[in-house]
Scaffold this motif. Sequence first.
Motif, PDB file in Angstrom:
ATOM      1  N   LEU A  47      11.754   1.224   6.104  1.00  0.00           N
ATOM      2  CA  LEU A  47      11.926   0.392   4.913  1.00  0.00           C
ATOM      3  C   LEU A  47      12.637  -0.913   5.261  1.00  0.00           C
ATOM      4  CD1 LEU A  47      11.631   0.146   1.836  1.00  0.00           C
ATOM      5  CD2 LEU A  47      13.856   1.288   1.614  1.00  0.00           C
ATOM      6  N   THR A  50      10.166  -3.050   7.026  1.00  0.00           N
ATOM      7  CA  THR A  50       9.231  -3.595   6.041  1.00  0.00           C
ATOM      8  C   THR A  50       9.858  -4.774   5.308  1.00  0.00           C
ATOM      9  OG1 THR A  50       7.918  -1.602   5.684  1.00  0.00           O
ATOM     10  CG2 THR A  50       8.127  -3.086   3.817  1.00  0.00           C
ATOM     11  N   MET A  54       8.239  -8.382   5.225  1.00  0.00           N
ATOM     12  CA  MET A  54       7.933  -8.993   3.927  1.00  0.00           C
ATOM     13  C   MET A  54       8.611 -10.347   3.792  1.00  0.00           C
ATOM     14  SD  MET A  54       7.958  -5.922   1.111  1.00  0.00           S
ATOM     15  CE  MET A  54       6.507  -4.893   0.874  1.00  0.00           C
ATOM     16  N   PHE A 223      -1.384  -4.656   8.264  1.00  0.00           N
ATOM     17  CA  PHE A 223      -0.716  -3.378   7.985  1.00  0.00           C
ATOM     18  C   PHE A 223      -0.605  -2.562   9.268  1.00  0.00           C
ATOM     19  CE2 PHE A 223      -0.470   1.021   6.763  1.00  0.00           C
ATOM     20  CZ  PHE A 223       0.173   1.068   5.534  1.00  0.00           C
ATOM     21  N   VAL A 345       1.841  -7.839   1.790  1.00  0.00           N
ATOM     22  CA  VAL A 345       1.273  -6.511   1.535  1.00  0.00           C
ATOM     23  C   VAL A 345       1.153  -5.727   2.843  1.00  0.00           C
ATOM     24  CG1 VAL A 345      -0.678  -5.241   0.572  1.00  0.00           C
ATOM     25  CG2 VAL A 345       0.023  -7.411  -0.459  1.00  0.00           C
ATOM     26  N   LEU A 348       3.934  -3.450   4.384  1.00  0.00           N
ATOM     27  CA  LEU A 348       4.138  -2.057   3.980  1.00  0.00           C
ATOM     28  C   LEU A 348       3.785  -1.088   5.106  1.00  0.00           C
ATOM     29  CD1 LEU A 348       2.651  -2.242   0.378  1.00  0.00           C
ATOM     30  CD2 LEU A 348       5.066  -1.931   0.978  1.00  0.00           C
ATOM     31  N   VAL A 351       6.997   0.914   6.481  1.00  0.00           N
ATOM     32  CA  VAL A 351       7.587   1.975   5.661  1.00  0.00           C
ATOM     33  C   VAL A 351       6.595   3.096   5.410  1.00  0.00           C
ATOM     34  CG1 VAL A 351       7.022   0.860   3.439  1.00  0.00           C
ATOM     35  CG2 VAL A 351       8.938   2.469   3.592  1.00  0.00           C
ATOM     36  N   VAL A 352       5.309   2.778   5.198  1.00  0.00           N
ATOM     37  CA  VAL A 352       4.312   3.824   4.966  1.00  0.00           C
ATOM     38  C   VAL A 352       4.134   4.681   6.213  1.00  0.00           C
ATOM     39  CG1 VAL A 352       1.873   4.274   4.492  1.00  0.00           C
ATOM     40  CG2 VAL A 352       3.112   2.551   3.159  1.00  0.00           C
TER      41      VAL A 352
END
Length: 390
Positions: A47, A50, A54, A223, A345, A348, A351-352
């Motif tokens: 996180l 991320t 971001m 991603f 986007v 992410l 964290v994903v």
Amino acid sequence: MRWRYNETVLAACTLAFLATMAARLVISPVVPQITAAFGVSNAVIGLALTGMWMAYFLAQFPSGVLADRYGERRIILIAVGGTAIASALLAFAPLFPLFVLCVIALGFVAGLHYSVATSLLTRTYDEIGAAIGVHNSGGPVAGLVVPPVAAWIGVRYGWRAAIAVGVVVAVPIFFLFIRTVRPIDPQRPDQPMAERFELEPLVELLGRPKIAFTVALAVLGDFVWQAVASFLPTFLVAYRGQSATTASLVFGGYFLVQGITGVGVGAASDRYGRDVATAGCMFLAVAGIAVLLAVPGLPAVAGAVVLLGIGLGWGGALLPRFMDHLSAAERSAGFGLVRTVYGFVGALGSVVTGTLADLFGWGVSFGFLAALLALVFVALAVNRTFSLGY
């Protein structure tokens, strides 16, 4: 052959990208030490990363607007100098919440560089695919050199000393850029900045079919890139059973491949078309992840890293697609806008991927990444086969 000034600009921009990338990549090799020191999980550190990515991409659009107003040189200098300062603060962060804030700040200042430098190179070169490919190689070079060094320093002196490597890299490049790159006239020095942030023109640009399609592809590609940049060393240790030192060397090898082949990917996109080159990258990256997941042995890891390094160097093929569909007046802020959207986007991915690893294991999390790249390949194939015009 005589060295030309445009080559100086390209070299300086590439080194500046190396500096901003190095400061972010020193974190990945010492993630296990950071999680142990602060007592947090893979999902939590994911996180934080991320948040960094971001912030990095949120800076892309305003950086383009600022460059149009004040000139690309000033903004790149702010990016590199700010990277050095943020890295120093991160190395001394005493608490995890402060660590997270410093990581986010690092992402934002580093993010001021890329779209501005790309716009500057577009103003400097005609064959932008090759130029962008050379510029992108600054990231892989940073990835080759920095992670093994950071891992060794982390083992010997601790994770804080490893993160301080970002300062050591950024400071001399900051002064080199000042010395070698001349000031350049801004493209829109008199236009009120408030006009650049009006919603309607931004929505119109993003709503153009060719731009929207390219943004969707870039979201999926980025991603995966973010996830691999954040967790490949950890994956190699936890799933493949490699030592931390070996994992860092393999991580460096991954970036070495990108650095060597990135220029070729950009040149291929100039010669054979953006979609053909991008689809080829996706195919190779999927193959690389499949080998990592299913084929045992260190030779398989080496082969997978070659495939993955080439495949995730898709930027030299896909990013010029944006420039092809933006006017000269739109390229700085316009490219910054699309970078902000797809990168925000795409961030992410960290964290994903970390969350999937905590819940289902590293095999599932990396298999999910391969599925996303396969989706990009299919979308490009359908667009080309049926001449959809995106």
